[in-house]
Design a protein around this motif. Structure first.
Motif, PDB file in Angstrom:
ATOM      1  N   THR A  62      -3.462  36.043  -2.008  1.00  0.00           N
ATOM      2  CA  THR A  62      -2.156  35.579  -1.527  1.00  0.00           C
ATOM      3  C   THR A  62      -1.086  35.797  -2.592  1.00  0.00           C
ATOM      4  O   THR A  62       0.089  35.928  -2.276  1.00  0.00           O
ATOM      5  N   HIS A  63      -1.513  35.817  -3.868  1.00  0.00           N
ATOM      6  CA  HIS A  63      -0.617  36.163  -4.974  1.00  0.00           C
ATOM      7  C   HIS A  63      -1.475  36.359  -6.219  1.00  0.00           C
ATOM      8  O   HIS A  63      -2.638  35.935  -6.243  1.00  0.00           O
ATOM      9  N   TYR A  64      -0.879  36.986  -7.225  1.00  0.00           N
ATOM     10  CA  TYR A  64      -1.659  37.359  -8.398  1.00  0.00           C
ATOM     11  C   TYR A  64      -1.539  36.328  -9.512  1.00  0.00           C
ATOM     12  O   TYR A  64      -0.923  36.562 -10.542  1.00  0.00           O
ATOM     13  N   HIS A  65      -2.154  35.151  -9.255  1.00  0.00           N
ATOM     14  CA  HIS A  65      -2.430  34.148 -10.269  1.00  0.00           C
ATOM     15  C   HIS A  65      -3.953  34.101 -10.412  1.00  0.00           C
ATOM     16  O   HIS A  65      -4.667  34.377  -9.445  1.00  0.00           O
ATOM     17  N   GLU A 133      -1.050  39.346  11.178  1.00  0.00           N
ATOM     18  CA  GLU A 133      -0.208  40.136  10.287  1.00  0.00           C
ATOM     19  C   GLU A 133      -0.118  39.434   8.937  1.00  0.00           C
ATOM     20  O   GLU A 133      -0.471  38.261   8.799  1.00  0.00           O
ATOM     21  N   ILE A 134       0.357  40.190   7.949  1.00  0.00           N
ATOM     22  CA  ILE A 134       0.597  39.613   6.627  1.00  0.00           C
ATOM     23  C   ILE A 134       2.102  39.556   6.428  1.00  0.00           C
ATOM     24  O   ILE A 134       2.811  40.527   6.692  1.00  0.00           O
ATOM     25  N   VAL A 135       2.569  38.360   6.025  1.00  0.00           N
ATOM     26  CA  VAL A 135       4.002  38.071   5.974  1.00  0.00           C
ATOM     27  C   VAL A 135       4.396  37.770   4.531  1.00  0.00           C
ATOM     28  O   VAL A 135       3.643  37.099   3.810  1.00  0.00           O
ATOM     29  N   VAL A 145       2.187  36.113  -0.448  1.00  0.00           N
ATOM     30  CA  VAL A 145       2.120  36.526   0.952  1.00  0.00           C
ATOM     31  C   VAL A 145       1.260  35.522   1.711  1.00  0.00           C
ATOM     32  O   VAL A 145       0.483  34.777   1.112  1.00  0.00           O
ATOM     33  N   SER A 146       1.431  35.495   3.033  1.00  0.00           N
ATOM     34  CA  SER A 146       0.592  34.659   3.891  1.00  0.00           C
ATOM     35  C   SER A 146      -0.065  35.538   4.940  1.00  0.00           C
ATOM     36  O   SER A 146       0.561  36.459   5.462  1.00  0.00           O
ATOM     37  N   THR A 156      -1.676  30.234   3.424  1.00  0.00           N
ATOM     38  CA  THR A 156      -0.397  30.223   2.717  1.00  0.00           C
ATOM     39  C   THR A 156      -0.523  30.241   1.196  1.00  0.00           C
ATOM     40  O   THR A 156       0.498  30.193   0.511  1.00  0.00           O
ATOM     41  N   GLY A 157      -1.746  30.317   0.671  1.00  0.00           N
ATOM     42  CA  GLY A 157      -1.888  30.340  -0.780  1.00  0.00           C
ATOM     43  C   GLY A 157      -1.277  29.097  -1.404  1.00  0.00           C
ATOM     44  O   GLY A 157      -1.602  27.985  -1.004  1.00  0.00           O
ATOM     45  N   ASP A 158      -0.380  29.287  -2.345  1.00  0.00           N
ATOM     46  CA  ASP A 158       0.240  28.156  -3.048  1.00  0.00           C
ATOM     47  C   ASP A 158       1.664  27.864  -2.574  1.00  0.00           C
ATOM     48  O   ASP A 158       2.416  27.196  -3.284  1.00  0.00           O
TER      49      ASP A 158
END
Ligand SMILES: [Zn+2]
Length: 204
Positions: A62-65, A133-135, A145-146, A156-158
């Motif tokens: 969902t993100h690069y952490h 889809e990816i938003v 991204v979600s 929704t990740g974080d």
């Protein structure tokens, strides 16, 4: 008439972080990709939940952490292609700065990822049998991204809970939640904490 396979969701998370396997039959997508140095734990959890690694068609962070993409490269080495949105490409090399040698983080190579745009996400997911889809949902980070499924489930990740938005990023976070609501999200699968209904009232 097509007869779509029902999409199922299981949690293979650990260390206070949810990692979600979205499956259409034996075609699967892993959402968020583990802490660095924990490939054994990830393999064990997948096995325990009945998810063969070789059935995972893509890994999506969902993100690069580091708690979301820490195993991306090791998963690639195990045969799971890394699906990257074009808005995330620049964040990949930066993540390394937040790791320490003892984390045993394996750096993500950039030449062998599957890089797509947001509009391309629906046909890419369709090819693996997953309707959605990816938003782009910035707010927690620009590369967030979600994954939004057509049944209303959203990963929704974080992305900050709409009721807990601070002053600094309020406008960006609220816009991301509004976008998800407009696109039909009804049920939130966050990276930390429990699954919950979309709290439409608290979205500014
Ligand atoms: Zn994060």
């Amino acid at each position: 008439m097509s007869n779509p396979v029902r999409v199922t969701i299981v949690n293979v998370g650990y260390r206070s972080t949810n990692y979600w396997v979205v499956s259409a039959g034996t075609s699967r997508l892993l959402v968020d990709l583990g802490w660095p140095g924990t490939m054994g734990k990830m393999r064990a959890n997948l096995r325990r939940m009945g998810v063969p690694l070789n059935e995972i068609r893509y890994g999506l962070a969902t993100h690069y952490h580091i708690d979301h993409a820490g195993l991306a490269q090791e998963l690639k080495q195990a045969g799971v292609p890394l699906l990257v949105l074009d808005a995330q490409v620049g964040a990949i090399p930066i993540m390394k700065a937040w790791t320490k040698p003892q984390d045993r983080y394996v750096d993500i190579t950039v030449h062998d990822n599957v890089v797509i745009s947001f509009p391309e996400s629906r046909p890419v997911l369709e090819r693996i049998g997953i309707p959605g889809e990816i938003v782009h949902t910035p707010g927690h980070s620009d590369d967030s991204v979600s994954l939004l499924l057509d049944d209303g489930s959203v990963f929704t990740g974080d992305l900050t809970h709409p009721a807990l938005v601070g002053e600094s990023s309020a406008a960006v976070v609220s816009a991301s939640w509004r976008l998800l609501r407009e696109r039909g999200a009804t049920r939130v699968y966050p990276a930390h904490g429990s699954v919950r209904p979309m709290d439409a009232e608290s979205i500014a």
